[in-house]
Design an enzyme around this catalytic site. Sequence first.
Site, short mmCIF file in Angstrom:
data_model
loop_
_atom_site.label_atom_id
_atom_site.label_comp_id
_atom_site.label_asym_id
_atom_site.label_seq_id
_atom_site.Cartn_x
_atom_site.Cartn_y
_atom_site.Cartn_z
CG MET A 28 -2.16 0.64 1.30
SD MET A 28 -2.28 2.34 1.65
CE MET A 28 -1.49 2.73 2.99
N PRO A 29 0.79 2.18 -0.73
CG PRO A 29 1.27 4.33 -1.23
CD PRO A 29 1.78 3.11 -0.75
#
Length: 129
Positions: free
Chosen positions: A1-2
């Site tokens: 993540m992102p």
Amino acid sequence: MPLLKFHLYKGRSPEELGLLLDAAHEAMVLSFEVPTGDRYQVVSEHEPSHMQALDTGLGIPRTANFVLLEVVTRPRGREAKVAFYQNLCSALESKCGVISSDVMVSFTENGDEDWSFGQGRAQFLTGEL
């Protein structure tokens, strides 16, 4: 993540795509201080007739090397985002030959409850992440 979602015109080789993904990941790690193993990337390739990328009246020329990057992430500070824009353009130019006028980025932010990395759990909420 992102989560990084790349929208590109068709025509790059697998090697070119690999360099592009690596360069973007490097910029993300540097800008957001995420672990190097935190890598989620998706590439969508489009026929030129299926993607329009004008310059919004800014006089920014676009070429067939255009990269539209959607970043889906937990909230990030202004300074980190600005650093990401700069680090991304620098990495893409030095490693891939993509000039900064061919790079467009858009952020979509969401919260901890909006992520599940598997097993039916929200790992940011459970404390696993």
